[in-house]
Design a protein around this motif. Structure first.
Motif, PDB file in Angstrom:
ATOM      1  N   SER A  45      -3.048 -11.020   3.892  1.00  0.00           N
ATOM      2  CA  SER A  45      -3.102 -11.083   2.434  1.00  0.00           C
ATOM      3  C   SER A  45      -4.189 -12.063   2.008  1.00  0.00           C
ATOM      4  CB  SER A  45      -1.749 -11.536   1.866  1.00  0.00           C
ATOM      5  OG  SER A  45      -1.805 -11.627   0.467  1.00  0.00           O
ATOM      6  N   LYS A  61       3.454   7.926   0.640  1.00  0.00           N
ATOM      7  CA  LYS A  61       3.090   7.221  -0.594  1.00  0.00           C
ATOM      8  C   LYS A  61       4.348   7.029  -1.423  1.00  0.00           C
ATOM      9  CE  LYS A  61      -1.594   9.039  -0.712  1.00  0.00           C
ATOM     10  NZ  LYS A  61      -2.603   9.778  -1.455  1.00  0.00           N
ATOM     11  N   MET A  76       7.671  -4.505  -0.517  1.00  0.00           N
ATOM     12  CA  MET A  76       6.308  -4.144  -0.902  1.00  0.00           C
ATOM     13  C   MET A  76       6.359  -3.227  -2.119  1.00  0.00           C
ATOM     14  SD  MET A  76       4.864  -3.626   2.930  1.00  0.00           S
ATOM     15  CE  MET A  76       6.440  -3.125   3.576  1.00  0.00           C
ATOM     16  N   ASP A 115       0.018  -3.249  -3.272  1.00  0.00           N
ATOM     17  CA  ASP A 115      -0.644  -4.139  -4.232  1.00  0.00           C
ATOM     18  C   ASP A 115       0.059  -5.484  -4.370  1.00  0.00           C
ATOM     19  OD1 ASP A 115      -2.480  -2.157  -4.714  1.00  0.00           O
ATOM     20  OD2 ASP A 115      -1.584  -1.506  -6.610  1.00  0.00           O
ATOM     21  N   THR A 129      -0.147   1.337   9.626  1.00  0.00           N
ATOM     22  CA  THR A 129      -0.575   0.384   8.600  1.00  0.00           C
ATOM     23  C   THR A 129       0.115   0.680   7.274  1.00  0.00           C
ATOM     24  OG1 THR A 129      -2.729   0.178   9.674  1.00  0.00           O
ATOM     25  CG2 THR A 129      -2.585  -0.553   7.390  1.00  0.00           C
ATOM     26  N   VAL A 141       2.162   1.723  -2.676  1.00  0.00           N
ATOM     27  CA  VAL A 141       2.463   1.521  -1.259  1.00  0.00           C
ATOM     28  C   VAL A 141       2.036   2.777  -0.485  1.00  0.00           C
ATOM     29  CG1 VAL A 141       4.258   1.030   0.435  1.00  0.00           C
ATOM     30  CG2 VAL A 141       4.428   0.059  -1.872  1.00  0.00           C
ATOM     31  N   HIS A 150       0.375  -4.423   9.464  1.00  0.00           N
ATOM     32  CA  HIS A 150       0.180  -3.583  10.647  1.00  0.00           C
ATOM     33  C   HIS A 150       1.449  -3.692  11.488  1.00  0.00           C
ATOM     34  CE1 HIS A 150      -4.033  -3.132   9.659  1.00  0.00           C
ATOM     35  NE2 HIS A 150      -4.192  -4.439   9.671  1.00  0.00           N
ATOM     36  N   GLY A 187      -2.031  -8.381  -3.176  1.00  0.00           N
ATOM     37  CA  GLY A 187      -1.907  -7.286  -2.230  1.00  0.00           C
ATOM     38  C   GLY A 187      -1.607  -7.765  -0.820  1.00  0.00           C
ATOM     39  N   VAL A 188      -1.196  -6.801  -0.015  1.00  0.00           N
ATOM     40  CA  VAL A 188      -0.812  -7.108   1.352  1.00  0.00           C
ATOM     41  C   VAL A 188      -1.119  -5.911   2.246  1.00  0.00           C
ATOM     42  CG1 VAL A 188       1.576  -6.338   1.098  1.00  0.00           C
ATOM     43  CG2 VAL A 188       1.054  -8.086   2.758  1.00  0.00           C
ATOM     44  N   THR A 189      -1.480  -6.203   3.489  1.00  0.00           N
ATOM     45  CA  THR A 189      -1.635  -5.184   4.519  1.00  0.00           C
ATOM     46  C   THR A 189      -0.732  -5.586   5.671  1.00  0.00           C
ATOM     47  OG1 THR A 189      -3.926  -4.764   3.897  1.00  0.00           O
ATOM     48  CG2 THR A 189      -3.250  -4.034   6.084  1.00  0.00           C
ATOM     49  N   ILE A 233      -0.040  -0.573   3.245  1.00  0.00           N
ATOM     50  CA  ILE A 233      -0.823  -1.298   2.247  1.00  0.00           C
ATOM     51  C   ILE A 233      -0.053  -1.256   0.928  1.00  0.00           C
ATOM     52  CG2 ILE A 233      -2.998  -1.345   0.946  1.00  0.00           C
ATOM     53  CD1 ILE A 233      -4.304   0.022   3.366  1.00  0.00           C
TER      54      ILE A 233
END
Length: 184
Positions: free
Chosen positions: A64, A129, A114, A101, A97, A118, A87, A83-85, A99
């Motif tokens: 992040s 999604k 999350m 916001d 992965t 997303v 893995h 936001g954040v990713t 992802i």
């Protein structure tokens, strides 16, 4: 008379002493919080890179740009406002992965919430999604009860909810509202 006055003075001194004794309390936690607002984070971190390991093997990696530390709360959490990713690695080291916001990670429950845009892309190119997704780190489980769209190699499945283990080997769309079959 002198004895009576001494008796009254002794009673008054006793009452004052007892009152002072019971009015004292330990305010250490309140003193620690001086200068820190209850609604403000205790810290701000930039370029966060958290790695979760199990027996020396990385199982998840959270990235992040900016996180806020609310560990000073009764129910501590970290907020990822830019936001954040995430893995997630399976036992064969395949990477999926996620992802989003925005996210909140609750430290006491090991739950990551999350939100907003997303998108999950699995290691075998399936795509989910949704507007909100929870990741339970203890159970290694992903779920939501929000509307989802799940694209596989053959179909796009729409529904209201999703459940899956971390490896996506039993991914399931709940309350299916429609299936679109993709042509080659």
């Amino acid at each position: 008379m002198k004895k009576k006055v001494t008796y009254y003075i002794l009673n008054i001194v006793t009452v004052i002493t007892v009152t002072m004794f019971f009015s004292c309390n330990d305010n250490f936690k309140q003193v620690q919080k001086i200068g820190i607002s209850e609604n403000e984070p205790i810290g701000v971190e930039f370029n966060t890179n958290l790695k979760y390991t199990d027996s020396g093997r990385v199982t998840a990696n959270l990235l992040s740009n900016k996180s806020l530390d609310y560990s000073n709360r009764d129910f501590p959490f970290y907020e990822f406002v830019e936001g954040v990713t995430l893995h997630i690695y399976d036992k064969n080291n395949n990477k999926s992965t996620i992802i989003a916001d925005y996210a909140i990670a609750y430290t006491e429950t090991d739950l990551i919430d999350m939100q907003s845009n997303v998108v999950i892309t699995t290691h075998d190119n399936r795509v989910l999604k949704t507007d909100q997704l929870f990741y339970d780190q203890k159970k290694e489980w992903l779920y939501t009860n929000k509307p989802v769209s799940f694209k596989t190699e053959e179909d796009i499945i729409n529904g209201n909810g999703f459940d899956s283990n971390r490896d996506f080997t039993n991914a399931e769309v709940l309350e299916v509202t429609g299936i679109i079959t993709l042509e080659d």
